[in-house]
Design a protein around this motif. Sequence first.
Motif, mmCIF file in Angstrom:
data_model
loop_
_atom_site.group_PDB
_atom_site.id
_atom_site.type_symbol
_atom_site.label_atom_id
_atom_site.label_comp_id
_atom_site.label_asym_id
_atom_site.label_seq_id
_atom_site.Cartn_x
_atom_site.Cartn_y
_atom_site.Cartn_z
ATOM 1 N N GLY A 118 -26.972 4.640 -22.519
ATOM 2 C CA GLY A 118 -26.293 3.521 -21.870
ATOM 3 C C GLY A 118 -26.676 3.375 -20.422
ATOM 4 O O GLY A 118 -27.392 4.216 -19.880
ATOM 5 N N LEU A 119 -26.204 2.304 -19.813
ATOM 6 C CA LEU A 119 -26.519 2.068 -18.400
ATOM 7 C C LEU A 119 -25.599 2.892 -17.509
ATOM 8 O O LEU A 119 -24.525 3.316 -17.922
ATOM 9 C CB LEU A 119 -26.379 0.579 -18.072
ATOM 10 C CG LEU A 119 -27.330 -0.366 -18.798
ATOM 11 C CD1 LEU A 119 -27.127 -1.795 -18.322
ATOM 12 C CD2 LEU A 119 -28.780 0.069 -18.598
ATOM 13 N N GLN A 120 -26.071 3.095 -16.269
ATOM 14 C CA GLN A 120 -25.284 3.846 -15.298
ATOM 15 C C GLN A 120 -23.945 3.149 -15.054
ATOM 16 O O GLN A 120 -23.904 1.922 -14.943
ATOM 17 C CB GLN A 120 -26.077 3.889 -14.000
ATOM 18 C CG GLN A 120 -25.743 5.047 -13.111
ATOM 19 C CD GLN A 120 -26.832 5.223 -12.061
ATOM 20 O OE1 GLN A 120 -27.996 5.418 -12.396
ATOM 21 N NE2 GLN A 120 -26.455 5.106 -10.818
ATOM 22 N N GLY A 121 -22.886 3.940 -15.003
ATOM 23 C CA GLY A 121 -21.580 3.361 -14.694
ATOM 24 C C GLY A 121 -20.846 2.807 -15.895
ATOM 25 O O GLY A 121 -19.721 2.334 -15.785
ATOM 26 N N SER A 122 -21.480 2.871 -17.067
ATOM 27 C CA SER A 122 -20.831 2.318 -18.263
ATOM 28 C C SER A 122 -19.700 3.222 -18.755
ATOM 29 O O SER A 122 -18.847 2.784 -19.522
ATOM 30 C CB SER A 122 -21.864 2.135 -19.376
ATOM 31 O OG SER A 122 -22.473 3.369 -19.686
ATOM 32 N N GLY A 123 -19.717 4.483 -18.318
ATOM 33 C CA GLY A 123 -18.707 5.433 -18.790
ATOM 34 C C GLY A 123 -19.315 6.426 -19.770
ATOM 35 O O GLY A 123 -18.613 7.045 -20.568
ATOM 36 N N ALA A 284 -13.320 3.237 -28.906
ATOM 37 C CA ALA A 284 -12.893 2.438 -27.763
ATOM 38 C C ALA A 284 -12.377 3.389 -26.700
ATOM 39 O O ALA A 284 -11.537 4.253 -26.987
ATOM 40 C CB ALA A 284 -11.794 1.470 -28.183
ATOM 41 N N GLY A 285 -12.901 3.276 -25.484
ATOM 42 C CA GLY A 285 -12.372 4.034 -24.346
ATOM 43 C C GLY A 285 -11.202 3.256 -23.781
ATOM 44 O O GLY A 285 -11.300 2.052 -23.540
ATOM 45 N N THR A 286 -10.065 3.956 -23.592
ATOM 46 C CA THR A 286 -8.857 3.227 -23.189
ATOM 47 C C THR A 286 -8.245 3.769 -21.898
ATOM 48 O O THR A 286 -7.054 3.606 -21.675
ATOM 49 C CB THR A 286 -7.807 3.286 -24.322
ATOM 50 O OG1 THR A 286 -7.587 4.671 -24.650
ATOM 51 C CG2 THR A 286 -8.280 2.554 -25.555
ATOM 52 N N GLY A 287 -9.055 4.439 -21.074
ATOM 53 C CA GLY A 287 -8.526 4.925 -19.800
ATOM 54 C C GLY A 287 -9.440 5.978 -19.207
ATOM 55 O O GLY A 287 -10.422 6.384 -19.830
#
Length: 307
Positions: A118-123, A284-287
Amino acid sequence: MFDNLSDRLGATLDKLRGRGALKEQDVRDAMREVRIALLEADVALPVVRRFIEAVTERAIGQDVLRAVSPGQQVIKIVNDELVRTLGGDPEAEEGAPTPDDNQLKLDVKPPAVVMMVGLQGSGKTTSTAKIARFIREKHGKKALMASLDVARPAAQEQLAILGQQVDIATLPIVPGQQPVDIARRAMEAAKLQNFDVLMLDTAGRLHVDQALMDEMKAVASTADPAEVLLVVDSLTGQDAVNVAKSFTDEVPLTGVVLTRMDGDARGGAALSMRAVTGKPIKFAGTGEKLDALEAFHPKRVAGRILG
Ligand code: GDP
């Protein structure tokens, strides 16, 4: 999540609910409003078109309008189409042993390699630790994590710190090693120490570029991953879907992790992802917290959208 979309759809469908009789025009009027709600939620246009066509055809093509409670039936058709759009099967029973490609496939000769891209900062790094923890809690499997990000200073240390927080082992850092060599060393270590799963957190970039893709391909051909999960930020809406599309063309993705769903009131990325990329959303990331991760169940998510 989905608050805006949910409110808009709810208001539209409430007008149909409980109606004793419905005309074709009532359905068409409702679908016009559903269409606007989906577009405002930033769902990709071809996905919106397909959705409205499918619902309209089912709602007016069958005996729905002459049924006892036609409004309810139309709402069910909308629900079923949401489930399909999200990558699920509306006919499948909850928990039924049907092939469910939203689940992780880890039943391979250990260690099952899960490659995170993934891209930087995507988590991505956060999601790596979250999923390693999830695998322990839900699958009872032991994971080793390794960061292959040699481009961003302190990326490897960041993963080690997250590992300590969730009590998941990380590969010791050897300065100066290149990604493919780290991947090899990680596979050796995972085998020797009997880990079930190896999580590889690969390098991010600010934009999709060829050097990144080449690195991903080299790592994938070395590590032969059971899962290649692309992490994208749901808040970037259709951009998230476009990023997924460009990765899909280059690396053999098996699924998508949508982060920051906790802040996404619209839901466009979630709704477009499957149809545009052909890849299932698996999590899904939720926090920000490391337990803020949900396995993505299309039926449950559709239920949440319709309230
Ligand atoms: P990377 O560069 O892709 O590895 O991104 P990081 O894992 O370092 O995450 C960047 C920031 O996003 C961090 O502050 C994370 O805590 C935050 N983050 C990651 N996932 C989520 C999520 O699902 N929800 C929220 N609210 N924040 C998240």
